[in-house]
Design a protein around this motif. Sequence first.
Motif, PDB file in Angstrom:
ATOM      1  N   VAL A  65       2.394  19.091  11.507  1.00 32.30           N
ATOM      2  CA  VAL A  65       3.839  19.237  11.675  1.00 32.30           C
ATOM      3  C   VAL A  65       4.241  20.641  11.238  1.00 32.30           C
ATOM      4  CG1 VAL A  65       6.126  18.470  10.896  1.00 32.30           C
ATOM      5  CG2 VAL A  65       4.318  16.780  11.331  1.00 32.30           C
ATOM      6  N   HIS A  66       4.948  21.346  12.124  1.00 30.28           N
ATOM      7  CA  HIS A  66       5.603  22.588  11.731  1.00 30.28           C
ATOM      8  C   HIS A  66       6.988  22.203  11.234  1.00 30.28           C
ATOM      9  CE1 HIS A  66       3.054  25.584  14.333  1.00 30.28           C
ATOM     10  NE2 HIS A  66       2.434  25.185  13.232  1.00 30.28           N
ATOM     11  N   ALA A  67       7.193  22.304   9.936  1.00 29.52           N
ATOM     12  CA  ALA A  67       8.443  21.870   9.317  1.00 29.52           C
ATOM     13  C   ALA A  67       9.411  23.050   9.238  1.00 29.52           C
ATOM     14  CB  ALA A  67       8.175  21.307   7.921  1.00 29.52           C
ATOM     15  N   ASN A  68      10.348  23.071  10.161  1.00 27.43           N
ATOM     16  CA  ASN A  68      11.337  24.142  10.237  1.00 27.43           C
ATOM     17  C   ASN A  68      12.709  23.540  10.500  1.00 27.43           C
ATOM     18  OD1 ASN A  68       9.313  26.341  10.244  1.00 27.43           O
ATOM     19  ND2 ASN A  68       8.772  25.524  12.254  1.00 27.43           N
ATOM     20  N   ASP A  69      13.695  23.922   9.687  1.00 21.87           N
ATOM     21  CA  ASP A  69      15.067  23.531   9.981  1.00 21.87           C
ATOM     22  C   ASP A  69      15.554  24.399  11.142  1.00 21.87           C
ATOM     23  OD1 ASP A  69      17.617  22.292   9.746  1.00 21.87           O
ATOM     24  OD2 ASP A  69      17.360  22.157   7.574  1.00 21.87           O
ATOM     25  N   SER A  70      16.743  24.092  11.666  1.00 24.08           N
ATOM     26  CA  SER A  70      17.241  24.771  12.864  1.00 24.08           C
ATOM     27  C   SER A  70      18.579  25.459  12.625  1.00 24.08           C
ATOM     28  CB  SER A  70      17.389  23.763  14.010  1.00 24.08           C
ATOM     29  OG  SER A  70      17.991  24.358  15.141  1.00 24.08           O
ATOM     30  N   PHE A 101      13.965  15.482   6.878  1.00 25.20           N
ATOM     31  CA  PHE A 101      12.590  15.803   6.494  1.00 25.20           C
ATOM     32  C   PHE A 101      12.034  14.735   5.549  1.00 25.20           C
ATOM     33  CE2 PHE A 101      14.091  19.895   8.020  1.00 25.20           C
ATOM     34  CZ  PHE A 101      13.019  20.300   8.789  1.00 25.20           C
ATOM     35  N   GLY A 102      12.892  14.150   4.731  1.00 23.18           N
ATOM     36  CA  GLY A 102      12.466  13.048   3.877  1.00 23.18           C
ATOM     37  C   GLY A 102      12.036  11.848   4.704  1.00 23.18           C
ATOM     38  N   ARG A 103      12.809  11.537   5.753  1.00 22.23           N
ATOM     39  CA  ARG A 103      12.453  10.414   6.636  1.00 22.23           C
ATOM     40  C   ARG A 103      11.167  10.721   7.399  1.00 22.23           C
ATOM     41  NH1 ARG A 103      18.090  10.533   7.593  1.00 22.23           N
ATOM     42  NH2 ARG A 103      17.824  11.472   9.661  1.00 22.23           N
ATOM     43  N   LEU A 104      11.019  11.968   7.797  1.00 18.05           N
ATOM     44  CA  LEU A 104       9.823  12.386   8.519  1.00 18.05           C
ATOM     45  C   LEU A 104       8.581  12.195   7.651  1.00 18.05           C
ATOM     46  CD1 LEU A 104       9.160  13.800  11.292  1.00 18.05           C
ATOM     47  CD2 LEU A 104       9.234  15.949  10.065  1.00 18.05           C
ATOM     48  N   LEU A 105       8.679  12.610   6.409  1.00 20.94           N
ATOM     49  CA  LEU A 105       7.542  12.514   5.490  1.00 20.94           C
ATOM     50  C   LEU A 105       7.191  11.065   5.158  1.00 20.94           C
ATOM     51  CD1 LEU A 105       8.537  15.538   3.294  1.00 20.94           C
ATOM     52  CD2 LEU A 105       6.234  15.217   4.204  1.00 20.94           C
ATOM     53  N   GLY A 106       8.148  10.154   5.347  1.00 22.78           N
ATOM     54  CA  GLY A 106       7.898   8.756   5.039  1.00 22.78           C
ATOM     55  C   GLY A 106       7.470   7.916   6.227  1.00 22.78           C
ATOM     56  N   HIS A 107       7.415   8.521   7.414  1.00 22.46           N
ATOM     57  CA  HIS A 107       7.068   7.752   8.618  1.00 22.46           C
ATOM     58  C   HIS A 107       5.560   7.493   8.665  1.00 22.46           C
ATOM     59  CE1 HIS A 107       6.660   6.658  12.862  1.00 22.46           C
ATOM     60  NE2 HIS A 107       7.963   6.406  12.851  1.00 22.46           N
ATOM     61  N   PRO A 108       5.145   6.278   9.002  1.00 18.90           N
ATOM     62  CA  PRO A 108       3.710   5.938   8.997  1.00 18.90           C
ATOM     63  C   PRO A 108       2.846   6.848   9.865  1.00 18.90           C
ATOM     64  CG  PRO A 108       5.048   3.955   9.248  1.00 18.90           C
ATOM     65  CD  PRO A 108       5.989   5.108   9.350  1.00 18.90           C
ATOM     66  N   SER A 109       3.392   7.365  10.961  1.00 24.26           N
ATOM     67  CA  SER A 109       2.562   8.168  11.871  1.00 24.26           C
ATOM     68  C   SER A 109       2.213   9.536  11.306  1.00 24.26           C
ATOM     69  CB  SER A 109       3.252   8.328  13.230  1.00 24.26           C
ATOM     70  OG  SER A 109       4.426   9.092  13.103  1.00 24.26           O
ATOM     71  N   VAL A 110       2.880   9.952  10.212  1.00 23.05           N
ATOM     72  CA  VAL A 110       2.548  11.255   9.624  1.00 23.05           C
ATOM     73  C   VAL A 110       1.790  11.113   8.305  1.00 23.05           C
ATOM     74  CG1 VAL A 110       4.544  12.366  10.686  1.00 23.05           C
ATOM     75  CG2 VAL A 110       4.721  11.559   8.345  1.00 23.05           C
ATOM     76  N   ALA A 111       1.340   9.917   7.994  1.00 22.10           N
ATOM     77  CA  ALA A 111       0.595   9.711   6.749  1.00 22.10           C
ATOM     78  C   ALA A 111      -0.600  10.663   6.678  1.00 22.10           C
ATOM     79  CB  ALA A 111       0.133   8.264   6.654  1.00 22.10           C
ATOM     80  N   GLY A 112      -0.598  11.532   5.690  1.00 26.33           N
ATOM     81  CA  GLY A 112      -1.699  12.471   5.488  1.00 26.33           C
ATOM     82  C   GLY A 112      -1.689  13.689   6.387  1.00 26.33           C
ATOM     83  N   VAL A 113      -0.754  13.752   7.336  1.00 26.13           N
ATOM     84  CA  VAL A 113      -0.695  14.894   8.252  1.00 26.13           C
ATOM     85  C   VAL A 113      -0.056  16.086   7.544  1.00 26.13           C
ATOM     86  CG1 VAL A 113       0.327  15.761  10.400  1.00 26.13           C
ATOM     87  CG2 VAL A 113      -0.554  13.418  10.291  1.00 26.13           C
ATOM     88  N   PRO A 114      -0.703  17.253   7.522  1.00 25.13           N
ATOM     89  CA  PRO A 114      -0.127  18.407   6.823  1.00 25.13           C
ATOM     90  C   PRO A 114       1.181  18.897   7.442  1.00 25.13           C
ATOM     91  CG  PRO A 114      -2.481  18.714   7.159  1.00 25.13           C
ATOM     92  CD  PRO A 114      -2.077  17.529   7.981  1.00 25.13           C
ATOM     93  N   PHE A 115       2.070  19.372   6.590  1.00 25.11           N
ATOM     94  CA  PHE A 115       3.321  20.005   6.998  1.00 25.11           C
ATOM     95  C   PHE A 115       3.213  21.494   6.692  1.00 25.11           C
ATOM     96  CE2 PHE A 115       4.675  15.861   7.546  1.00 25.11           C
ATOM     97  CZ  PHE A 115       6.031  15.716   7.770  1.00 25.11           C
ATOM     98  N   THR A 170       0.835  -1.198   0.000  1.00 20.27           N
ATOM     99  CA  THR A 170       0.000   0.000   0.000  1.00 20.27           C
ATOM    100  C   THR A 170       0.874   1.253   0.000  1.00 20.27           C
ATOM    101  OG1 THR A 170      -0.114  -0.052   2.413  1.00 20.27           O
ATOM    102  CG2 THR A 170      -1.888  -1.129   1.202  1.00 20.27           C
ATOM    103  N   THR A 171       0.407   2.274  -0.682  1.00 23.63           N
ATOM    104  CA  THR A 171       1.121   3.539  -0.736  1.00 23.63           C
ATOM    105  C   THR A 171       0.632   4.433   0.391  1.00 23.63           C
ATOM    106  OG1 THR A 171       1.295   3.361  -3.134  1.00 23.63           O
ATOM    107  CG2 THR A 171       1.675   5.525  -2.174  1.00 23.63           C
ATOM    108  N   GLN A 172       1.582   5.026   1.128  1.00 18.67           N
ATOM    109  CA  GLN A 172       1.209   5.893   2.245  1.00 18.67           C
ATOM    110  C   GLN A 172       0.506   7.149   1.735  1.00 18.67           C
ATOM    111  OE1 GLN A 172       4.029   6.358   5.424  1.00 18.67           O
ATOM    112  NE2 GLN A 172       3.681   8.552   5.551  1.00 18.67           N
ATOM    113  N   LYS A 173      -0.541   7.544   2.441  1.00 12.35           N
ATOM    114  CA  LYS A 173      -1.248   8.769   2.090  1.00 12.35           C
ATOM    115  C   LYS A 173      -0.302   9.954   2.222  1.00 12.35           C
ATOM    116  CE  LYS A 173      -5.358  11.479   3.216  1.00 12.35           C
ATOM    117  NZ  LYS A 173      -6.495  11.651   4.159  1.00 12.35           N
ATOM    118  N   LYS A 174      -0.253  10.786   1.187  1.00 10.84           N
ATOM    119  CA  LYS A 174       0.704  11.886   1.162  1.00 10.84           C
ATOM    120  C   LYS A 174       0.269  13.046   2.050  1.00 10.84           C
ATOM    121  CE  LYS A 174       2.724  11.007  -3.382  1.00 10.84           C
ATOM    122  NZ  LYS A 174       3.030  11.583  -4.724  1.00 10.84           N
ATOM    123  N   SER A 175       1.253  13.665   2.690  1.00 10.78           N
ATOM    124  CA  SER A 175       1.000  14.837   3.531  1.00 10.78           C
ATOM    125  C   SER A 175       0.922  16.092   2.676  1.00 10.78           C
ATOM    126  CB  SER A 175       2.134  15.004   4.545  1.00 10.78           C
ATOM    127  OG  SER A 175       2.143  13.957   5.473  1.00 10.78           O
TER     128      SER A 175
END
Length: 284
Positions: A215-220, A244-258, A2-7
């Motif tokens: 997710v608030h996507a901010n580098d540091s 950020f690539g690994r974050l976007l691919g984690h199952p717990s963020v499937a479909g969660v907006p960044f 299955t393909t993960q739902k995109k954020s």
Amino acid sequence: MTTQKKSPIGAHVPVAGGLGTGGLKYAAEIGAEAVQVFVSNPRGWAQAAGKPAEDARLREGGLPVYVHAPYLVNFGSPNPETLAKSLESVTHALARGREIGALGVVVHTGSAVTQSYELAMAQIHETLLPVLAGLPDDAPSLLLEPMAGQGAMLCATVDQLGPYFDALEHHPKLGVCLDTCHAFAAGHDLAADKGVEECLDLLVATVGEGRLRLVHANDSMDVCGSKKDRHENIGKGHIGAEAFGRLLGHPSVAGVPFIIETPGRSAEPHKADVEELKRLRDQD
């Protein structure tokens, strides 16, 4: 397989020219697929009324919408006036969020300041839980955003969300907004090989599945554990693009907006950040 739902990838957008008109125009300029807005002065207590036409425009704009509560809000404050104004401010933000069709209202988790942690958490139970209990079914969720860890902050590392959720009795309207810069500053080394997985797995273990809503996507600008909240553009800071690539691919963020909250006074750097996150999301 299955393909993960995109954020959806979006940004905090300025609303000069109107909440709907200005916000959606900026979103289009940078290619945002979701937006976050202020519905009142972020550095004050004044509560602005909405304009029905602008509210409708944003509500019907086709993008997921989030509200960020003012920065002054602190449910852990020992000052009765600050606490009262914080509760009024967030109640207003939730009401306005409902009017614009927002999915969530982001609020900083706050500080105990000069009182004990235990008293601050008891105060949150007594004062904020009734606000959640009074929300209608179609109201936005309240999204707790852990901080970078300075001073007497009530919540910085994701495991510290546990007592906060306990104080609010794991109310169904309660969720989490994870700020990557804050998490990194608090000590979650997202740049390490397993850093993203360890942080997100701990988050889910602490508050349960489905509670991460944004997710608030901010580098540091600063190193891991610095306790400094200084955002950098995606891939230009100490977290780095790979994380950020690994974050976007984690199952717990499937479909969660960044949502980016990165530096820049014009659309160009924000457009570049949105495009970079989309690239990372869409890579094989």
